[in-house]
Design a protein around this motif. Structure first.
Motif, short mmCIF file in Angstrom:
data_model
loop_
_atom_site.label_atom_id
_atom_site.label_comp_id
_atom_site.label_asym_id
_atom_site.label_seq_id
_atom_site.Cartn_x
_atom_site.Cartn_y
_atom_site.Cartn_z
N SER A 18 46.41 42.42 43.38
CA SER A 18 47.31 42.02 42.29
C SER A 18 46.88 40.70 41.66
O SER A 18 47.32 40.35 40.58
N ASP A 19 46.01 39.96 42.33
CA ASP A 19 45.55 38.70 41.77
C ASP A 19 44.38 38.88 40.80
O ASP A 19 43.84 37.91 40.30
N VAL A 20 43.97 40.14 40.56
CA VAL A 20 43.02 40.41 39.48
C VAL A 20 43.84 40.65 38.22
O VAL A 20 44.49 41.67 38.07
N VAL A 21 43.83 39.69 37.32
CA VAL A 21 44.61 39.81 36.08
C VAL A 21 43.90 40.77 35.13
O VAL A 21 44.53 41.60 34.48
N LEU A 22 42.56 40.67 35.08
CA LEU A 22 41.76 41.54 34.22
C LEU A 22 40.44 41.83 34.93
O LEU A 22 39.69 40.90 35.22
N GLY A 23 40.21 43.11 35.23
CA GLY A 23 39.01 43.48 36.00
C GLY A 23 37.86 43.92 35.11
O GLY A 23 37.72 43.44 33.97
N ILE A 24 37.06 44.85 35.60
CA ILE A 24 35.88 45.34 34.87
C ILE A 24 36.29 45.99 33.56
O ILE A 24 37.29 46.69 33.49
N GLY A 25 35.51 45.75 32.51
CA GLY A 25 35.74 46.43 31.24
C GLY A 25 35.88 45.49 30.06
O GLY A 25 35.85 45.92 28.92
N ASP A 26 36.06 44.22 30.31
CA ASP A 26 36.14 43.27 29.19
C ASP A 26 34.92 42.36 29.25
O ASP A 26 34.01 42.57 30.03
N ASP A 27 34.90 41.35 28.41
CA ASP A 27 33.75 40.44 28.41
C ASP A 27 33.68 39.60 29.67
O ASP A 27 32.61 39.17 30.08
N ALA A 28 34.83 39.36 30.25
CA ALA A 28 34.88 38.58 31.48
C ALA A 28 36.14 38.97 32.24
O ALA A 28 37.06 39.56 31.67
N ALA A 29 36.14 38.67 33.51
CA ALA A 29 37.30 38.98 34.35
C ALA A 29 38.22 37.77 34.43
O ALA A 29 37.78 36.63 34.21
N ILE A 30 39.48 38.02 34.74
CA ILE A 30 40.45 36.93 34.95
C ILE A 30 41.10 37.14 36.32
O ILE A 30 41.55 38.24 36.62
N VAL A 31 41.09 36.10 37.12
CA VAL A 31 41.76 36.19 38.43
C VAL A 31 42.75 35.03 38.55
O VAL A 31 42.64 34.02 37.85
N ARG A 32 43.70 35.21 39.43
CA ARG A 32 44.72 34.17 39.62
C ARG A 32 44.70 33.67 41.05
O ARG A 32 45.13 34.38 41.96
#
Ligand code: ADP
Ligand code: MG
Length: 319
Positions: A18-32
């Motif tokens: 759940s701490d992966v805000v944005l995973g594979i598929g965008d220009d970069a990932a976001i984690v919390r």
């Protein structure tokens, strides 16, 4: 299958975290990161012909690519959380990649680690993993924290992977009873993540043994401005290996072989019991193999306390 099919089909698995805000598929990932924690970063690259044989099974290769990075987190006492995988592949061979990815995700799942990104390009089989872990703020098993009087400990057993490598290179013959364990040590090192985390409140300095125990412990000594006495005959080994190999060969593989991915760490003698408790909780054997002193150098001695001199302390890519 093209690059994007590969990413979608094989890599873009739902992050369980759940701490992966944005995973594979965008220009970069976001984690919390969790509040109260520092982030801990490392990367390790593996090249065909240098770190693995060209004919290695994809399952074993994927394991090692991730395991060596998990080992760096273990050496810091960190909890591994997220990884990025960059791959140079000669071709997109579906069967090969399916085996590779299954093995990679299986080891990642064992450690609760999410693949959050990376890069894919054509090339002659190179992998680089960047791993990110969490440490309680201000903590971490650093190389510069050893103190005079500390015990030196080693996890698991050392020298097995070097013995397997040298057997493949026809430099030695392994006794049949030792061969499977040595092969396993070379192909599937077990990252000591649970041990590293359990040692966080107990140990002082730590590092993982990738290039040879004698050389790697030297990094702790240098960073901490101390010396050490190392007891070669106390080093945890496979008895069949020690009996079968020549003395010089056994010493070379055990002290300077590398690829062990065990932890070498120091702790105050008053923490001996606590180290044992941590090791037991982590399900990993630990052995006391020496003592930090003020000499400024590394002295390796045998059971009779005679000096041992090695021709090489370990592996150096440019040595
Ligand atoms: P960009 O062109 O922005 O670098 P890519 O097309 O290379 O993006 O990658 C698309 C997505 O796939 C990104 O989220 C990237 O992190 C991910 N990705 C690419 N290769 C890998 C890989 N080997 N492992 C994990 N994720 C990957
Ligand atoms: Mg890219």
């Amino acid at each position: 299958m093209n690059e994007f099919d590969f990413i979608r089909r094989y890599l873009q698995r739902q992050p369980s975290d759940s701490d992966v805000v944005l995973g594979i598929g965008d220009d970069a990932a976001i984690v919390r990161p969790q509040p109260g924690y520092d982030l801990c970063f490392s990367s390790d690259m593996l090249l065909k012909g240098r770190h693995f044989f060209a004919d290695v099974a994809p399952e074993d290769l994927a394991w090692k690519v991730l395991a060596v990075n998990l080992s760096d987190m273990a050496a810091m006492g960190a909890r591994p959380r997220w990884v990025l995988l960059s791959a140079a592949l000669p071709e997109l061979d579906e069967a090969w990649l399916a085996h590779f990815c299954d093995s990679l995700f299986a080891l990642a799942a064992q450690h609760g680690v999410a693949l959050i990104g990376g890069d894919t390009t054509r090339g002659d089989l190179v992998f680089n993993v960047t791993i990110i872990g969490e440490l309680p703020q201000g903590q971490g098993l650093r190389r510069d924290a050893a103190q005079v009087g500390d015990d030196i400990w080693v996890s698991g057993r050392v020298g097995l992977a070097a013995a397997a490598l040298n057997s493949r290179l026809k430099n030695c013959v392994l006794p049949p009873e030792a061969a499977p364990e040595c092969e396993a040590a070379l192909l599937r090192p077990i990252p000591r993540v649970a041990l590293g985390r359990a040692l966080l409140p107990v140990a002082r300095a730590a590092q993982d043994i990738s290039d040879g125990l004698a050389q790697d412990i030297g990094h702790i000594l240098k960073a901490s401005g101390v010396g050490a006495e190392l007891w070669a005959d106390s080093l945890p080994t496979l008895p069949a290996l020690k009996q079968h190999l020549g003395r010089a060969q056994w010493l070379a593989y055990t002290l300077a072989g590398g690829d062990d991915y065990e932890l070498v760490f120091t702790a105050a003698p008053e923490h001996r019991e606590a180290v044992s408790v941590a090791a037991e909780a982590a399900g990993t054997q630990v052995t006391r193999v020496g003592r930090i002193n003020g000499s400024g150098g590394l002295q390796i001695v045998d059971a009779a306390h005679q000096d041992i001199t090695l021709t090489s302390l370990g592996f150096d890519h440019f040595g």
